[in-house]
Design an enzyme around this catalytic site. Structure first.
Site, PDB file in Angstrom:
ATOM      1  N   GLU A 275      50.671  30.495  -1.015  1.00 20.21           N
ATOM      2  CA  GLU A 275      49.341  30.157  -0.491  1.00 20.21           C
ATOM      3  C   GLU A 275      48.632  31.377   0.069  1.00 20.21           C
ATOM      4  O   GLU A 275      48.288  31.413   1.250  1.00 20.21           O
ATOM      5  CB  GLU A 275      49.478  29.131   0.646  1.00 20.21           C
ATOM      6  CG  GLU A 275      50.183  27.847   0.308  1.00 20.21           C
ATOM      7  CD  GLU A 275      50.508  27.014   1.556  1.00 20.21           C
ATOM      8  OE1 GLU A 275      50.495  27.557   2.685  1.00 20.21           O
ATOM      9  OE2 GLU A 275      50.774  25.817   1.392  1.00 20.21           O
ATOM     10  N   PRO A 276      48.416  32.396  -0.742  1.00 21.56           N
ATOM     11  CA  PRO A 276      47.724  33.570  -0.198  1.00 21.56           C
ATOM     12  C   PRO A 276      46.241  33.295   0.002  1.00 21.56           C
ATOM     13  O   PRO A 276      45.609  32.630  -0.830  1.00 21.56           O
ATOM     14  CB  PRO A 276      47.925  34.637  -1.277  1.00 21.56           C
ATOM     15  CG  PRO A 276      48.117  33.874  -2.543  1.00 21.56           C
ATOM     16  CD  PRO A 276      48.734  32.547  -2.175  1.00 21.56           C
ATOM     17  N   ARG A 278      44.092  35.676   2.599  1.00 27.45           N
ATOM     18  CA  ARG A 278      43.532  36.977   2.954  1.00 27.45           C
ATOM     19  C   ARG A 278      43.640  38.004   1.822  1.00 27.45           C
ATOM     20  O   ARG A 278      42.704  38.740   1.546  1.00 27.45           O
ATOM     21  CB  ARG A 278      44.268  37.509   4.191  1.00 27.45           C
ATOM     22  CG  ARG A 278      43.700  38.787   4.769  1.00 27.45           C
ATOM     23  CD  ARG A 278      44.598  39.307   5.895  1.00 27.45           C
ATOM     24  NE  ARG A 278      44.885  38.308   6.892  1.00 27.45           N
ATOM     25  CZ  ARG A 278      44.175  38.117   8.020  1.00 27.45           C
ATOM     26  NH1 ARG A 278      43.154  38.888   8.271  1.00 27.45           N
ATOM     27  NH2 ARG A 278      44.510  37.171   8.879  1.00 27.45           N
ATOM     28  N   ARG A 314      35.868  38.745  13.558  1.00 29.44           N
ATOM     29  CA  ARG A 314      37.233  39.287  13.595  1.00 29.44           C
ATOM     30  C   ARG A 314      37.432  40.400  14.631  1.00 29.44           C
ATOM     31  O   ARG A 314      38.448  40.399  15.335  1.00 29.44           O
ATOM     32  CB  ARG A 314      37.675  39.748  12.207  1.00 29.44           C
ATOM     33  CG  ARG A 314      37.728  38.589  11.195  1.00 29.44           C
ATOM     34  CD  ARG A 314      38.414  38.974   9.890  1.00 29.44           C
ATOM     35  NE  ARG A 314      39.813  39.263  10.107  1.00 29.44           N
ATOM     36  CZ  ARG A 314      40.329  40.472  10.215  1.00 29.44           C
ATOM     37  NH1 ARG A 314      39.573  41.534  10.084  1.00 29.44           N
ATOM     38  NH2 ARG A 314      41.598  40.633  10.442  1.00 29.44           N
ATOM     39  N   CYS A 346      24.083  38.678  22.902  1.00 22.35           N
ATOM     40  CA  CYS A 346      24.209  38.966  24.325  1.00 22.35           C
ATOM     41  C   CYS A 346      25.633  38.749  24.822  1.00 22.35           C
ATOM     42  O   CYS A 346      25.915  37.810  25.578  1.00 22.35           O
ATOM     43  CB  CYS A 346      23.221  38.096  25.097  1.00 22.35           C
ATOM     44  SG  CYS A 346      21.553  38.424  24.569  1.00 22.35           S
ATOM     45  N   TYR A 375      38.136  35.310   6.261  1.00 19.32           N
ATOM     46  CA  TYR A 375      37.930  34.976   7.668  1.00 19.32           C
ATOM     47  C   TYR A 375      36.657  35.656   8.196  1.00 19.32           C
ATOM     48  O   TYR A 375      36.590  36.078   9.343  1.00 19.32           O
ATOM     49  CB  TYR A 375      39.179  35.318   8.499  1.00 19.32           C
ATOM     50  CG  TYR A 375      40.424  34.684   7.893  1.00 19.32           C
ATOM     51  CD1 TYR A 375      40.600  33.304   7.934  1.00 19.32           C
ATOM     52  CD2 TYR A 375      41.375  35.450   7.223  1.00 19.32           C
ATOM     53  CE1 TYR A 375      41.698  32.709   7.328  1.00 19.32           C
ATOM     54  CE2 TYR A 375      42.489  34.859   6.612  1.00 19.32           C
ATOM     55  CZ  TYR A 375      42.636  33.484   6.673  1.00 19.32           C
ATOM     56  OH  TYR A 375      43.714  32.900   6.071  1.00 19.32           O
TER      57      TYR A 375
HETATM   58  C1  LIG Z   1      46.090  30.398   6.855  1.00 17.93           C
HETATM   59  C2  LIG Z   1      47.138  29.842   6.006  1.00 17.93           C
HETATM   60  C3  LIG Z   1      47.487  30.475   4.812  1.00 17.93           C
HETATM   61  C4  LIG Z   1      46.864  31.765   4.344  1.00 17.93           C
HETATM   62  O1  LIG Z   1      47.213  32.863   5.101  1.00 17.93           O
HETATM   63  P1  LIG Z   1      46.740  34.316   4.641  1.00 17.93           P
HETATM   64  O2  LIG Z   1      47.230  35.211   5.690  1.00 17.93           O
HETATM   65  O3  LIG Z   1      45.262  34.278   4.579  1.00 17.93           O
HETATM   66  O4  LIG Z   1      47.363  34.586   3.310  1.00 17.93           O
HETATM   67  C5  LIG Z   1      48.431  29.865   4.001  1.00 17.93           C
HETATM   68  N1  LIG Z   1      49.027  28.710   4.368  1.00 17.93           N
HETATM   69  C6  LIG Z   1      48.721  28.084   5.519  1.00 17.93           C
HETATM   70  C7  LIG Z   1      49.409  26.811   5.862  1.00 17.93           C
HETATM   71  C8  LIG Z   1      47.775  28.624   6.366  1.00 17.93           C
HETATM   72  O5  LIG Z   1      47.479  28.007   7.517  1.00 17.93           O
END
Ligand SMILES: *Cc1c(COP(=O)(O)O)cnc(C)c1O
Length: 421
Positions: A275-276, A278, A314, A346, A375
């Site tokens: 689940e990438p 970022r 960020r 502000c 993000y």
């Molecule tokens: C945020 C999140 C991700 C992605 O994380 P990255 O650092 O953006 O790769 C994957 N799985 C779950 C459950 C998340 O909460």
């Protein structure tokens, strides 16, 4: 590698001059590169070559439907963390059987929604959630495919706000009690236990915490199989970090990450999901902003720019660093001077960088915040009644506004005045 490079002294996004987009769209805005998004997705896909796998883009990183469609058409699934994200993925044309549903607080309504339109699996994060899921699915005459997110109690060695795999974090169930919770899951109606899920944090710059976590998941797989569960899918989460500066050590590459996955779980004969977020979107996006004023303070100079913390939070939220570059390439060897680069909001926290060396800039010059694709836009707000800034997508020599800037009327007319006023 990304596709934001200088060409003939001007910053380009693929084959389009950033200044041309700025002229059309106005500043500030987010700008994404299709080629970079696809390149990053394919790096992961290829890294898992040879094992049954699906790369589920964690769409909370950047969730514009044009981005989702770009990735889905290349074969990506989606990881969603809310009913809203689920509906956005469906709206972008992602089939339900390529959507995984993560998150600690799924409501019965969200669960019903996903079961109605189709879901690849729910990543269950607690025993109460498991019971609600079972009740809702059973009620609907459906079976919910699930993994259970385990918390492996490993230190991801990342910023405290994005570490999720320590026992004190709210995520998942302690790995030590996993067998009991799986036994419960196996006994509940409306539940099909498919596998195990783990996600230990974000912006990890070292493979060691992944290795610790994945080794524990591999051990658990064998224990659960011995207990009689048909564990056939492992969701190994996201979290691989990206280089936010060109100078510091580069994080591991997707290829090395993929090799580690194969080493840790390859022998189990499972389907692997990752689940990438970022790494796919981060360096595929920049935020373009304009210098409003150069202000000479006492002992320090400020670049006051038209982007602010509400557009890109960020730095304020995570002490994050973004490389900030001028859109017109500085002449080689030009003298640089330190500036604090700040927005108009502000709040003292509305500071993007302190004492950052920059080439000479004047009011009206364009600058780009690199690494802003993940993000960034998704965490923006309208604080100070600053409109959500547009998102633009480049594809070769074409560009399109994929979310327009709202007008002030649209923002102001969203308020409704009670009858007694
Ligand atoms: C945020 C999140 C991700 C992605 O994380 P990255 O650092 O953006 O790769 C994957 N799985 C779950 C459950 C998340 O909460």
């Amino acid at each position: 590698m990304d596709h934001f490079l200088y060409r003939d002294g001007m910053l380009f996004a693929e084959d389009v001059a950033v200044s041309e987009i700025a002229e059309t769209v106005g500043t500030p805005f987010y700008l994404y590169s299709t080629a970079t998004l696809l390149r990053h997705y394919r790096l992961f896909d290829e890294a898992l070559d040879g094992i049954d796998h699906l790369v589920c883009y964690a769409m909370k990183a950047a969730s514009n439907q044009a981005i989702l469609k770009t990735l889905a058409q290349a074969g990506a699934g989606m990881d969603v963390v809310s009913g809203g994200e689920y509906q956005r993925a469906i709206a972008a044309g992602v089939p339900g059987d390529r959507i995984v549903f993560s998150g600690v607080g799924k409501t019965a309504d969200e669960i019903r929604l996903a079961l109605t339109h189709g879901i690849r699996q729910f990543n269950v994060e607690s025993e109460p959630e498991l019971r609600v899921l079972s009740a809702v699915a059973h009620d609907m005459g459906k079976t919910a495919p699930i993994t259970i997110r385990v918390n492996p109690d490993v230190d991801a060695k990342t910023h405290a706000k994005i570490a999720t795999g320590k026992s004190e974090n709210k995520f998942g169930i302690p790995i030590a009690s996993a067998r009991d919770v799986y036994a419960l899951a196996g006994s509940l109606p409306g539940i099909d236990v498919m596998g195990i899920d783990v996600h230990i944090g974000s912006q990890l710059t070292d493979l060691a915490p992944f290795e610790l976590a994945y080794t524990k998941v591999a051990e658990l797989t064998e224990q659960l199989r011995a207990d009689g569960h048909n564990i056939r899918r492992l969701d190994l989460g996201g979290g691989l970090g990206i280089p936010y500066t060109r100078s510091n050590d580069a994080p591991p590459l997707p290829m090395e990450y993929g090799a580690l996955i194969k080493k840790c779980v390859g022998h189990l004969g499972v389907e692997v999901e990752i689940e990438p977020g970022r790494l796919i979107a981060g360096n595929a996006g920049i935020m373009v902003s304009k210098v409003i004023y150069v202000k000479h303070g006492e002992g320090r100079d400020f670049l006051i720019v038209d982007g602010a913390m509400n557009d890109l939070i960020r730095p304020a939220m995570y002490e994050a660093h973004h490389d900030i570059i001028p859109v017109v390439e500085p002449a080689p060897g030009v003298d640089q001077a330190p500036y604090d680069i700040v927005g108009p909001v502000c709040e003292t926290g509305d500071t993007f960088a302190r004492q950052r060396n920059m080439p000479p800039l004047v009011a009206g010059d364009l600058i780009a915040f690199r690494g802003a694709g993940a993000y960034g836009a998704v965490m923006a707000s309208e604080y100070n009644t600053r409109p959500l800034i547009p998102e633009v997508l480049v594809h070769g020599d074409q560009f399109a506004v994929i979310r327009p800037r709202p007008t002030f009327d649209e923002i102001i007319n969203r308020d409704t005045i009670p009858a007694w006023l």
